[in-house]
Design a protein around this motif. Structure first.
Motif, mmCIF file in Angstrom:
data_model
loop_
_atom_site.group_PDB
_atom_site.id
_atom_site.type_symbol
_atom_site.label_atom_id
_atom_site.label_comp_id
_atom_site.label_asym_id
_atom_site.label_seq_id
_atom_site.Cartn_x
_atom_site.Cartn_y
_atom_site.Cartn_z
ATOM 1 N N ASP A 112 0.817 -1.160 -0.095
ATOM 2 C CA ASP A 112 0.070 -0.065 -0.222
ATOM 3 C C ASP A 112 0.786 1.160 -0.153
ATOM 4 O O ASP A 112 0.598 2.368 0.528
ATOM 5 C CB ASP A 112 -0.898 -0.124 1.100
ATOM 6 C CG ASP A 112 -1.885 -1.161 1.439
ATOM 7 O OD1 ASP A 112 -2.285 -1.667 0.110
ATOM 8 O OD2 ASP A 112 -2.161 -1.519 2.306
ATOM 9 N N VAL A 116 3.783 1.446 1.377
ATOM 10 C CA VAL A 116 4.381 1.935 2.646
ATOM 11 C C VAL A 116 5.489 0.716 2.740
ATOM 12 O O VAL A 116 5.057 -0.258 2.664
ATOM 13 C CB VAL A 116 3.596 1.845 3.866
ATOM 14 C CG1 VAL A 116 4.352 1.699 5.135
ATOM 15 C CG2 VAL A 116 2.366 3.008 3.761
ATOM 16 N N GLN A 129 1.887 2.150 10.644
ATOM 17 C CA GLN A 129 1.760 1.748 9.257
ATOM 18 C C GLN A 129 0.258 2.606 8.928
ATOM 19 O O GLN A 129 0.306 2.988 7.909
ATOM 20 C CB GLN A 129 1.604 0.395 9.308
ATOM 21 C CG GLN A 129 2.886 -0.423 9.348
ATOM 22 C CD GLN A 129 2.687 -1.936 9.173
ATOM 23 O OE1 GLN A 129 1.810 -2.528 9.988
ATOM 24 N NE2 GLN A 129 3.695 -2.602 8.883
ATOM 25 N N ALA A 130 -0.527 2.703 9.823
ATOM 26 C CA ALA A 130 -1.714 3.387 9.281
ATOM 27 C C ALA A 130 -1.426 4.804 9.158
ATOM 28 O O ALA A 130 -1.801 5.598 7.829
ATOM 29 C CB ALA A 130 -2.760 3.285 10.611
ATOM 30 N N ARG A 138 0.200 5.088 5.676
ATOM 31 C CA ARG A 138 -0.458 4.793 4.565
ATOM 32 C C ARG A 138 -1.314 6.066 4.386
ATOM 33 O O ARG A 138 -1.862 6.565 3.207
ATOM 34 C CB ARG A 138 -1.654 3.672 4.975
ATOM 35 C CG ARG A 138 -1.115 2.270 4.867
ATOM 36 C CD ARG A 138 -2.176 1.490 4.639
ATOM 37 N NE ARG A 138 -2.959 1.246 6.139
ATOM 38 C CZ ARG A 138 -2.623 0.744 6.992
ATOM 39 N NH1 ARG A 138 -1.473 -0.297 6.883
ATOM 40 N NH2 ARG A 138 -3.028 0.640 7.914
ATOM 41 N N GLU A 139 -1.675 6.951 5.760
ATOM 42 C CA GLU A 139 -2.316 8.172 5.470
ATOM 43 C C GLU A 139 -1.519 9.157 4.652
ATOM 44 O O GLU A 139 -1.804 10.000 3.974
ATOM 45 C CB GLU A 139 -2.507 8.767 6.854
ATOM 46 C CG GLU A 139 -3.396 10.086 6.929
ATOM 47 C CD GLU A 139 -3.733 10.299 8.353
ATOM 48 O OE1 GLU A 139 -4.462 11.519 8.467
ATOM 49 O OE2 GLU A 139 -3.519 9.735 9.170
ATOM 50 N N ALA A 160 1.061 8.343 2.797
ATOM 51 C CA ALA A 160 1.139 7.811 1.388
ATOM 52 C C ALA A 160 0.144 8.184 0.416
ATOM 53 O O ALA A 160 0.032 8.200 -0.737
ATOM 54 C CB ALA A 160 1.150 6.253 1.298
ATOM 55 N N GLY A 161 -1.334 8.485 0.918
ATOM 56 C CA GLY A 161 -2.538 8.791 0.233
ATOM 57 C C GLY A 161 -2.528 10.186 -0.276
ATOM 58 O O GLY A 161 -3.303 10.866 -0.940
#
Length: 263
Positions: A19, A21, A196-197, A200-201, A203-204
């Motif tokens: 995703d 990351v 990791q969350a 991902r935030e 990375a968006g």
């Protein structure tokens, strides 16, 4: 999980990508101590991730119960060999600089002891998250060494930095969070998922904008206020002309998820 070309033969680290990351795991039992192989690999990893189109954010953590117990004292330079200490110092700095210079944001997920060079490694990351039962410690004064002051001062207040370094005390995850050294403090099992969350935030978001923001943080630390802000404004002007910024604005107006291409 996808593989990253150039990172297939690691012996001290594991790298997992999903995703957008990359999770970089220090895996050198028993305590993830840092030796020459560690420094060679971490530099290679972050140089590769710096250029990887598949990675937009990075989490750095340790395997087992330790983040990193610091420098491997069996790998110290030989003081009788001319040039040994400058060469060693340059390699040590490279192992930290590669994290700071990586254009992708790096989140430290401090899962256990972060001692000496392990503490510095966490502090060179862009965001620090800690487990409640983790701790940081700079033990140089206990063993007749010195180092780490500059990086500690970037995160600690003046009095706290001196207390931390001159006493070599262990500061727990909860204390580090209270002192604003860490941005979050979690139970042991919740730390990595939370890191990791967050990655991902990040990375968006618009990749070029995230990279510009990290670059601005690095440069502005040593620039006067006015010059730093002028630099940021030039970056905004450049970003406004990119495809990804145009896509982000269009997606916002059309209430849809943007599709970024990194240009």
């Amino acid at each position: 999980m996808s593989a990253i070309p150039g990172l297939e033969d690691l012996t001290v680290f594991r790298v997992e990508v999903a995703d957008g990351v990359a999770t970089v795991i220090i895996d050198r039992p028993p305590v993830n101590a840092q030796n020459s192989a560690f420094r060679d690999e971490i530099t290679r990893i972050f140089d590769v991730l710096h250029e990887s189109a598949d990675v937009r954010a990075i989490v750095l953590t340790g395997a087992g119960k330790t983040f990193s117990a610091g420098a491997d004292l069996k790998d110290r330079p030989d003081a009788t060999r001319p040039g040994a200490f400058p060469r060693h110092g340059r390699a040590v700095r490279a192992g930290f600089d590669c994290v700071m210079e990586c254009r992708k944001p790096v989140i430290a997920a401090v899962n256990g002891a972060a001692i000496g060079a392990g503490c510095v490694l966490a502090l060179v990351c862009d965001i620090v998250l800690v487990a409640e039962d983790s701790f940081m410690s700079m033990t140089e004064v206990d063993v007749g060494l010195a180092g780490g002051v500059a990086h500690v001062l970037r995160h600690f207040g003046q009095s706290d930095a001196r207390m931390f370094l001159l006493t070599a005390r262990r500061l727990s995850g909860t204390e580090l969070y209270r002192m604003n050294v860490a941005s979050g403090c979690y139970g042991k099992d919740d730390l990595l998922p939370a890191a990791q969350a967050m990655a991902r935030e990040i990375a968006g978001k618009v990749p070029l904008a995230v990279e510009a923001a990290k670059r601005a943080f690095t440069l502005n630390e040593y620039m006067p206020l006015r010059e730093g802000y002028v630099y940021e404004q030039t970056q905004t002007a450049l970003l406004a002309k990119t495809e990804d910024t145009k896509e982000a604005l269009a997606a916002f107006a059309e209430k849809r998820k943007p599709v970024f291409k990194g240009r």
